[in-house]
Scaffold this motif. Sequence first.
Motif, PDB file in Angstrom:
ATOM      1  N   VAL A   1      -2.747  14.303  -5.688  1.00 16.93           N
ATOM      2  CA  VAL A   1      -3.790  15.215  -5.176  1.00 16.93           C
ATOM      3  C   VAL A   1      -3.178  16.472  -4.569  1.00 16.93           C
ATOM      4  CG1 VAL A   1      -5.665  15.433  -3.506  1.00 16.93           C
ATOM      5  CG2 VAL A   1      -5.408  13.311  -4.847  1.00 16.93           C
ATOM      6  N   ALA A   2      -2.239  16.299  -3.639  1.00 19.03           N
ATOM      7  CA  ALA A   2      -1.616  17.491  -3.030  1.00 19.03           C
ATOM      8  C   ALA A   2      -0.811  18.249  -4.078  1.00 19.03           C
ATOM      9  CB  ALA A   2      -0.728  17.081  -1.861  1.00 19.03           C
ATOM     10  N   GLY A   3      -0.237  17.531  -5.028  1.00 20.85           N
ATOM     11  CA  GLY A   3       0.531  18.175  -6.099  1.00 20.85           C
ATOM     12  C   GLY A   3      -0.352  19.028  -6.994  1.00 20.85           C
ATOM     13  N   ARG A   4      -1.573  18.557  -7.244  1.00 23.48           N
ATOM     14  CA  ARG A   4      -2.489  19.280  -8.153  1.00 23.48           C
ATOM     15  C   ARG A   4      -2.820  20.672  -7.609  1.00 23.48           C
ATOM     16  NH1 ARG A   4      -6.125  17.895 -12.165  1.00 23.48           N
ATOM     17  NH2 ARG A   4      -7.988  19.204 -12.383  1.00 23.48           N
ATOM     18  N   TYR A   5      -2.944  20.775  -6.290  1.00 26.34           N
ATOM     19  CA  TYR A   5      -3.359  22.045  -5.684  1.00 26.34           C
ATOM     20  C   TYR A   5      -2.198  22.729  -4.952  1.00 26.34           C
ATOM     21  CZ  TYR A   5      -7.841  19.904  -6.782  1.00 26.34           C
ATOM     22  OH  TYR A   5      -8.888  19.302  -7.439  1.00 26.34           O
ATOM     23  N   ALA A   6      -0.976  22.301  -5.267  1.00 28.78           N
ATOM     24  CA  ALA A   6       0.173  22.862  -4.557  1.00 28.78           C
ATOM     25  C   ALA A   6       0.193  24.388  -4.668  1.00 28.78           C
ATOM     26  CB  ALA A   6       1.460  22.281  -5.137  1.00 28.78           C
ATOM     27  N   GLY A   7       0.462  25.021  -3.525  1.00 28.22           N
ATOM     28  CA  GLY A   7       0.572  26.484  -3.496  1.00 28.22           C
ATOM     29  C   GLY A   7      -0.751  27.175  -3.268  1.00 28.22           C
ATOM     30  N   ARG A   8      -1.859  26.415  -3.319  1.00 24.24           N
ATOM     31  CA  ARG A   8      -3.195  27.040  -3.238  1.00 24.24           C
ATOM     32  C   ARG A   8      -3.960  26.642  -1.972  1.00 24.24           C
ATOM     33  NH1 ARG A   8      -5.520  25.116  -8.931  1.00 24.24           N
ATOM     34  NH2 ARG A   8      -7.183  26.641  -8.584  1.00 24.24           N
ATOM     35  N   MET A   9      -3.392  25.714  -1.160  1.00 27.33           N
ATOM     36  CA  MET A   9      -4.097  25.178   0.008  1.00 27.33           C
ATOM     37  C   MET A   9      -3.605  25.833   1.278  1.00 27.33           C
ATOM     38  SD  MET A   9      -6.028  22.941  -1.451  1.00 27.33           S
ATOM     39  CE  MET A   9      -6.685  21.959  -0.094  1.00 27.33           C
ATOM     40  N   HIS A  10      -4.540  26.198   2.176  1.00 25.22           N
ATOM     41  CA  HIS A  10      -4.131  26.663   3.525  1.00 25.22           C
ATOM     42  C   HIS A  10      -3.523  25.497   4.280  1.00 25.22           C
ATOM     43  CE1 HIS A  10      -5.210  26.779   7.852  1.00 25.22           C
ATOM     44  NE2 HIS A  10      -4.760  28.010   7.767  1.00 25.22           N
TER      45      HIS A  10
ATOM     46  N   GLY B   1       0.787  -1.231   0.000  1.00 33.20           N
ATOM     47  CA  GLY B   1       0.000   0.000   0.000  1.00 33.20           C
ATOM     48  C   GLY B   1       0.818   1.278   0.000  1.00 33.20           C
ATOM     49  N   SER B   2       2.112   1.190   0.360  1.00 32.07           N
ATOM     50  CA  SER B   2       2.900   2.438   0.464  1.00 32.07           C
ATOM     51  C   SER B   2       2.946   3.188  -0.860  1.00 32.07           C
ATOM     52  CB  SER B   2       4.328   2.123   0.926  1.00 32.07           C
ATOM     53  OG  SER B   2       4.278   1.497   2.192  1.00 32.07           O
ATOM     54  N   ALA B   3       3.187   2.457  -1.934  1.00 30.93           N
ATOM     55  CA  ALA B   3       3.278   3.116  -3.250  1.00 30.93           C
ATOM     56  C   ALA B   3       1.934   3.725  -3.636  1.00 30.93           C
ATOM     57  CB  ALA B   3       3.714   2.102  -4.303  1.00 30.93           C
ATOM     58  N   VAL B   4       0.849   3.046  -3.291  1.00 25.20           N
ATOM     59  CA  VAL B   4      -0.499   3.548  -3.622  1.00 25.20           C
ATOM     60  C   VAL B   4      -0.797   4.826  -2.840  1.00 25.20           C
ATOM     61  CG1 VAL B   4      -2.958   2.988  -3.458  1.00 25.20           C
ATOM     62  CG2 VAL B   4      -1.332   1.227  -4.165  1.00 25.20           C
ATOM     63  N   LEU B   5      -0.438   4.806  -1.555  1.00 27.14           N
ATOM     64  CA  LEU B   5      -0.670   5.993  -0.716  1.00 27.14           C
ATOM     65  C   LEU B   5       0.187   7.163  -1.198  1.00 27.14           C
ATOM     66  CD1 LEU B   5      -1.907   7.325   1.815  1.00 27.14           C
ATOM     67  CD2 LEU B   5      -0.071   6.262   3.167  1.00 27.14           C
ATOM     68  N   ARG B   6       1.448   6.864  -1.488  1.00 25.60           N
ATOM     69  CA  ARG B   6       2.352   7.926  -1.938  1.00 25.60           C
ATOM     70  C   ARG B   6       1.849   8.556  -3.244  1.00 25.60           C
ATOM     71  NH1 ARG B   6       6.584   5.095  -2.618  1.00 25.60           N
ATOM     72  NH2 ARG B   6       7.396   5.223  -0.490  1.00 25.60           N
ATOM     73  N   GLU B   7       1.446   7.692  -4.174  1.00 25.89           N
ATOM     74  CA  GLU B   7       1.025   8.192  -5.494  1.00 25.89           C
ATOM     75  C   GLU B   7      -0.221   9.067  -5.370  1.00 25.89           C
ATOM     76  OE1 GLU B   7      -1.611   7.186  -7.744  1.00 25.89           O
ATOM     77  OE2 GLU B   7      -0.751   8.225  -9.459  1.00 25.89           O
ATOM     78  N   HIS B   8      -1.167   8.644  -4.512  1.00 25.26           N
ATOM     79  CA  HIS B   8      -2.396   9.446  -4.338  1.00 25.26           C
ATOM     80  C   HIS B   8      -2.057  10.825  -3.774  1.00 25.26           C
ATOM     81  CE1 HIS B   8      -6.737  10.082  -3.379  1.00 25.26           C
ATOM     82  NE2 HIS B   8      -6.258  10.729  -2.340  1.00 25.26           N
ATOM     83  N   ILE B   9      -1.228  10.857  -2.765  1.00 24.19           N
ATOM     84  CA  ILE B   9      -0.886  12.135  -2.119  1.00 24.19           C
ATOM     85  C   ILE B   9      -0.112  13.028  -3.092  1.00 24.19           C
ATOM     86  CG2 ILE B   9       0.439  13.208  -0.258  1.00 24.19           C
ATOM     87  CD1 ILE B   9      -0.295  10.768   1.487  1.00 24.19           C
ATOM     88  N   GLU B  10       0.841  12.434  -3.830  1.00 22.87           N
ATOM     89  CA  GLU B  10       1.604  13.231  -4.806  1.00 22.87           C
ATOM     90  C   GLU B  10       0.674  13.835  -5.855  1.00 22.87           C
ATOM     91  OE1 GLU B  10       4.415  10.347  -6.198  1.00 22.87           O
ATOM     92  OE2 GLU B  10       5.903  10.807  -4.633  1.00 22.87           O
TER      93      GLU B  10
END
Length: 331
Positions: free
Chosen positions: A111-120, A100-109
Amino acid sequence: HSLKAVGATHGLLTGCAVNVRALRDDKPYAGLVASQSSILVAENAMKWQALHPAPDTYTFEAADGLIAFAESHRIKIRGHNLCWHLYNPQWLSAIAPGQGSAVLREHIERVAGRYAGRMHSWDVVNEAIEPRDGRADGLRNSPWLTLAGPDYIELAFKTARAADPTALLCYNDYGIEGENEEARRKRQAILLLLHRLKTRAIPIDAVGIQCHLTAGNPNAFGPGLMDFLREIRGMDLQVFLTELDINDRQLPADQATRDAAVAGTYARFLDLVLTEPAVTCLLTWGITDKYTWLNTEKARPDHLPERCLPFDADYKPKPAFAAMRTSIAHR
Ligand code: G3I
């Protein structure tokens, strides 16, 4: 004055969880949300099941819509959440233990990557502590524990920091506020986790206290919570009140009685908790009784609709609204 105007003069971002579909289709609701909020969070639209319905499929339309709405009104956005034991897509159960580590990492990269710089901020991990599950480290028997091992929490925070270095990273949990043995055990286990993360220099900036409270319960909150918040401040972490609502399930049916008791609980809770300087955000879990989760999850015995939020189902302010505004103004 609006909650956000009063909040702004007292170092507090104020807002609510939003029903993203209603935000699009219910104009009076969108107006109320915009008028009161300096920060928003999606009630469901940014969870795994909503964003990642199949291993290679992401659906960002609803989340993109919320962020566009927020940015157009100069409202900050909290992300909820990057890792939770609930509301996961079906396909996750087909991942082999330890894979699951690769799956969790990929999701976070992704999703968080898509909105990087725009999230409080992000709720990077939600509700990972459950002492009743019997582990020495207090971790909940979450699917993520099976899929990625006990270091999944560190993996999530490190990946989120790398994907969006500007977002505040938050650990979010419930059942923390009470003057009772179970809440005391939960607070202790969360402090153990936080100390472990800090010792290992894992990036974390805030702790989210959900604050799902019950009106009429004299032990709903007290000195144990304040000691806990002081310890969090001592670790240089911010405190976010992330999901405040005050259910009226234990109150009599009379509407005026319920509204007064709920308002009194908002006042007493916020008068106490806002004395903690580390508290920087106050979000209610919904803003109008029209869309509260409490009516779907746990109906009152008399099946009267819950009246747990600052505005009623017709978007009229309730005594709870005035109580919240007064508490914030007295901070
Ligand atoms: O959208 C579907 C709809 O298409 C379907 O017909 C319907 C019936 O199955 O389900 C709808 O999805 C529901 C979703 O809310 C949107 O309404 C899910 O079943 C339901 O489980 C989901 O409940 C949410 C719950 O988290 C689980 O994700 C609640 O709205 C939401 O308020 C609640 O929020 C949580 C926080 O994320 C974490 N802290 C606790 C808080 C309350 O449980």
